[in-house]
Design a protein around this motif. Sequence first.
Motif, PDB file in Angstrom:
ATOM      1  N   LEU A   4     -26.959 -19.440   0.616  1.00  0.00           N
ATOM      2  CA  LEU A   4     -27.260 -19.818  -0.760  1.00  0.00           C
ATOM      3  C   LEU A   4     -26.933 -21.290  -0.948  1.00  0.00           C
ATOM      4  O   LEU A   4     -25.873 -21.765  -0.534  1.00  0.00           O
ATOM      5  N   VAL A  47     -31.709 -18.807  -2.343  1.00  0.00           N
ATOM      6  CA  VAL A  47     -31.635 -18.380  -0.951  1.00  0.00           C
ATOM      7  C   VAL A  47     -32.252 -19.476  -0.090  1.00  0.00           C
ATOM      8  O   VAL A  47     -33.386 -19.909  -0.321  1.00  0.00           O
ATOM      9  N   THR A  76     -27.516 -10.665  -3.077  1.00  0.00           N
ATOM     10  CA  THR A  76     -28.506 -11.743  -3.041  1.00  0.00           C
ATOM     11  C   THR A  76     -28.903 -12.071  -1.613  1.00  0.00           C
ATOM     12  O   THR A  76     -30.081 -12.285  -1.302  1.00  0.00           O
TER      13      THR A  76
END
Length: 430
Positions: free
Chosen positions: A343, A348, A323
């Motif tokens: 995060l 994000v 991610t």
Amino acid sequence: MKKADAQRRETLAILVGGGPAPGINSVIAAAAIEAMKSGLRVVGLREGFRWLAEGDTSHVDELELEDISRIHLTGGTILGTSRTNPAHDEATLQHVIAALSALGVRYLVCIGGDDTTYGATQIAQRTKGKIGVVTVPKTIDNDLPLPENAPTFGFETARAVGAEIVESLMEDARSTGRWYLAITMGRKSGSLALSMCKSAGATLAVIPEEFRGNKFDLAQVVDTIVGAIIKRRATGHDNGVAVIAEGIAERIDTTALAAAAASKADPYGHIHIADIPLGILLRDRVHAALKQLGIEVTVVAKDIGYELRCAKPLAFDVEYTRTLGYGAVRYLLGGGSGALVALAGGRVTPIDFDQLLDPNTGRIRVRTVDVSTESYEVARSYMIRLEPQDFEEPALSVLAAQTQLSAASFKARFMASALVYTGVGPCFRG
């Protein structure tokens, strides 16, 4: 790919700085794949800023899908790493920027901790958007100030691997009737040491955040460990494991550490903690203190650190880093630059470099263990170490009986080691 085609495409470069951490390859893969899907050319810069700092553009790998499609499952880093400081001086910074420009780099992804992030801030400031710069927070020390107290990537894997090692040491200690002093990584933060201790159920952790002041005496650390050994003996056990954060070495007056004077600093000005034999020093001091008290115990120093850095990442760190790598590229392609990606709430979240800087030092702020939280309180409550209530009768006489000291002398000697805790909470008074 034809050379002309490569030259027409914008280039995204990826590098790794600082020590290894589980999940680096996953960031590289995710960032590279997302960049390729967006039509970018992707290159890997070997050994961090090392060659760029010399103006050398020859240590570069052209990354293709087949090079990185399965590396997310592996430890280490396919690009290598170094601790070269790109902002060591003006000449070095200019070399780095010139090299990046010569390579046609439009976007730069820096994977690293506080030092790498600091270097990236200087490049972003100087290039003023001509090179989009983003960093991805990597460190097993868990010492970057991320939102919602999120862990840095690599920490969860390092904690799990470290806890397994500590569990094995605990079994060996029980089987052989000895004590281990396990020194683990954590230059500024005791987060890893505390978490390994808490997860494995080790006898105690000793972290720098527990001690008052910027500097403290080595004797306080020694007495904390000796006090735990005595308290455990009072319950009929002659074994245990103390997990100690290496950052203790930076907080102890260096006159107590003969090796520190001969230790060279790294490019960011940090002393090489690995060159300071903290475990051996503590082992010898603890053994000497016990002998003076009439206690014979085998004490063994064990360094735990390098085994953790290149471990195969847990599923948590693989998912987390994929991610982050994806988010880093999307941030850059969205016009962003000069931020660290994290995060928060499952999203994000870019954090501007300016928000990470300590206004007093101009360096990246470091996150340390908050010893006033329930998380620390739980860890502390399961440790075996001297607490203020141990200096009240009848506990005081029971503990003193394990030594050659009277109850009054025992209290005078060890009371201070029970009062090093600096937070507030129902379990810790004084």
